[in-house]
Structures are given as structure tokens and as C-alpha cells.
Design an enzyme around this catalytic site. Sequence first.
Site, PDB file in Angstrom:
ATOM      1  N   GLY A  38      17.208  46.286 -24.806  1.00  0.00           N
ATOM      2  CA  GLY A  38      18.055  46.738 -23.701  1.00  0.00           C
ATOM      3  C   GLY A  38      17.672  48.155 -23.327  1.00  0.00           C
ATOM      4  O   GLY A  38      17.633  49.035 -24.193  1.00  0.00           O
ATOM      5  N   TYR A 109      13.165  36.093 -20.565  1.00  0.00           N
ATOM      6  CA  TYR A 109      14.585  36.456 -20.620  1.00  0.00           C
ATOM      7  C   TYR A 109      15.481  35.230 -20.562  1.00  0.00           C
ATOM      8  O   TYR A 109      15.184  34.263 -19.848  1.00  0.00           O
ATOM      9  CB  TYR A 109      14.950  37.366 -19.448  1.00  0.00           C
ATOM     10  CG  TYR A 109      14.298  38.725 -19.467  1.00  0.00           C
ATOM     11  CD1 TYR A 109      14.754  39.726 -20.321  1.00  0.00           C
ATOM     12  CD2 TYR A 109      13.227  39.009 -18.625  1.00  0.00           C
ATOM     13  CE1 TYR A 109      14.157  40.974 -20.336  1.00  0.00           C
ATOM     14  CE2 TYR A 109      12.621  40.256 -18.638  1.00  0.00           C
ATOM     15  CZ  TYR A 109      13.092  41.240 -19.491  1.00  0.00           C
ATOM     16  OH  TYR A 109      12.496  42.460 -19.513  1.00  0.00           O
ATOM     17  N   ARG A 173      12.950  45.471 -12.467  1.00  0.00           N
ATOM     18  CA  ARG A 173      12.910  44.120 -13.026  1.00  0.00           C
ATOM     19  C   ARG A 173      12.911  43.128 -11.855  1.00  0.00           C
ATOM     20  O   ARG A 173      13.948  42.577 -11.490  1.00  0.00           O
ATOM     21  CB  ARG A 173      14.114  43.859 -13.935  1.00  0.00           C
ATOM     22  CG  ARG A 173      14.205  44.740 -15.161  1.00  0.00           C
ATOM     23  CD  ARG A 173      13.116  44.418 -16.171  1.00  0.00           C
ATOM     24  NE  ARG A 173      13.323  45.135 -17.424  1.00  0.00           N
ATOM     25  CZ  ARG A 173      12.890  46.361 -17.671  1.00  0.00           C
ATOM     26  NH1 ARG A 173      12.217  47.025 -16.734  1.00  0.00           N
ATOM     27  NH2 ARG A 173      13.121  46.935 -18.837  1.00  0.00           N
ATOM     28  N   ASP A 264      11.527  54.019 -22.257  1.00  0.00           N
ATOM     29  CA  ASP A 264      12.820  54.401 -22.825  1.00  0.00           C
ATOM     30  C   ASP A 264      12.644  55.549 -23.810  1.00  0.00           C
ATOM     31  O   ASP A 264      13.447  56.482 -23.851  1.00  0.00           O
ATOM     32  CB  ASP A 264      13.471  53.204 -23.524  1.00  0.00           C
ATOM     33  CG  ASP A 264      13.722  52.031 -22.577  1.00  0.00           C
ATOM     34  OD1 ASP A 264      13.966  52.294 -21.378  1.00  0.00           O
ATOM     35  OD2 ASP A 264      13.648  50.880 -23.026  1.00  0.00           O
TER      36      ASP A 264
END
Length: 315
Positions: A38, A109, A173, A264
Site C-alpha cells: 500500500g 491486484y 495507477r 515510497d
Amino acid sequence: MPAPAFDVATFGEAMLLLVADRPGPIEQAGCFYKRTAGAETNVAIGLARLGLKVGWASRLGADSMGRYLLAEMQREGIDCSRVECDPQARTGFQFKGRVTDGSDPPVEYHRKGSAASRMGPQDLDEAWLRSARHLHATGVFPAISETSRAAACKTLEVMRAAGRTISFDTNLRPTLWATPESMRHWINQLAVQADWVLPGLEEGRFLTGEQTPEAIAAWYRARGAKLVVVKLGPEGAYYDSEAGTGHVPAFPVREVIDTVGAGDGFAVGVISALLEGRSVPDAVRRGAWIGARAVQVLGDTEGLPTRAELQTAGL
């Protein structure tokens, strides 16, 4: 006025990550390693490991995956008091393949209709949110549903009105958006409300129509951003800030194991350093170092350093 309860607050979907044990098509893998995934939670974990007080708001399913994710976030020292476990929905999860050539690994996903996708503005605890001095947002949470997009917009509105700083990682995305045009519109709608904008080079080209790091950064700076850092992968990063512009080279990487999570990690470095009052070049350098660590490990968070490791590296 009381001191903020948190350094950083973030909203977003956590997913169970299943990483293949061998290179090749995902369907040929015999075993998988269980991890967390995430965009927002990767950053939350990274900041918490550096000693910042972090709060994360989300919704999980009342299932084994949700219980695992919640326990992992709590173990990292993240405040999860605004995480709801929904018995009517499931936790999202994803499969990730392995590659050996340094390219992006295949990712599959399974998040449609997940508990987090049911979140909306009504789930926003404004007092809790304002108790943080900074908000980190990404382009992923607004992509998973119309209600999550409304919630994402609301979080930025609340924090901007409260005078808090906001960082925004564009994190495109495409498979989650109805059209590329919709993705461009909404991501930019959110990005221009942030103080610190962190696009990748190709993301910036798509979002702004500009081609160079300098022009991409200038596009967001002209719309109010105080700092734009354009991530250039192995070429490092370019920054444009109120204090000036510059380029920070990448740190050498012995072997690229997994590129997912590098952005990230980069955000962790930039945000943590800026909240400590460090200079922009120092912040970007720290981001580049953590991003380089992230690509040398299997999961999304194994490369995120502790404060002691950061200090040992002189960053």
C-alpha cells in the site's frame, strides 16, 4: 494551542502482498512470501521507523488478511485508532511476480469492492486529521472508487484550511481509472493543493504535457507548489523549490531485486528530512538513499531504515 498529536497523518488502502518465491509468470510460482502493501502504508511504516509519530486511517475487512495488516501496522508503532474493520467487505490483496533483469515486476491486484474502496468523506475524523502537522497523500487512494476520491479531496481541503503542510506522490495507477483523461484531471486537481509534489519523470510528462524535469517542476510550481521533486530513477532526482533548483545523483545499487516501493521510500526520506527542518538538497539526498535501499530487497518495506541506520549513513 496544544501541540499536534502526530507528525504525519495519511489515508489509504493497505493490501496483503503475496510475493512469488521464484522468477517467471506468477501462475508458475509454487510458494509466496506474505508481506504488507500500500503506497500510503509503506510511507507510514518508513516514517514510523525513523521515530516520527504517524497516524493511518483506513478500512479493512474483518478477515484474516485484515487482522494481519492491522497487527503489522500497530507493530510498527502507527496509530490505527481510525482504522475500521468492516464485516461486510473483504480486504484487498495482490500478487507480485519476480524478475531478474531489474525491470518492474508483474503485479496482479484483487481490490475491486474492497473494504477501503467503500470509504467516503463521512469516514473522515476532521479533529483527528488536524491533530497532525502534516498530511501525506498519494494518487492511489482517490483511484479505487468515487467515494474514496471524495474522501481524498476532503482530507486535502481540511489540512489546507488548517494551514498544515501536505505532500503528494502522484503514484499513477492507470488500471484503476476509467480513462487516462480522468486520471490526469483528478491527480492534478489534488496535486495543486499540495505543498510538496513528488512525480516520477514519466508520470510528470503524462500529467503536465511537459518533457523535461525542469519544465515539469515549473508547471507545478506555477500552480502553487512550494517544492517539486521529479524522480529520475537511476539518474537521481531534480528539485525546484522556493530556495532554488538542483539535481541530486542516485546512490549506487549493487543489484536491483524489486523496483516496487522505491518511490515510497523516496517519499519517506524527503518528508522526514523536511519535517526535521533539513534543507531541500539534504531531503532529496535522503530520499535517493532510501529509494536505493528499497530496490535491493524483495518486499515493499524491508529496505526502509531505522533512525540508527540513517545516522550511520550520515543522512
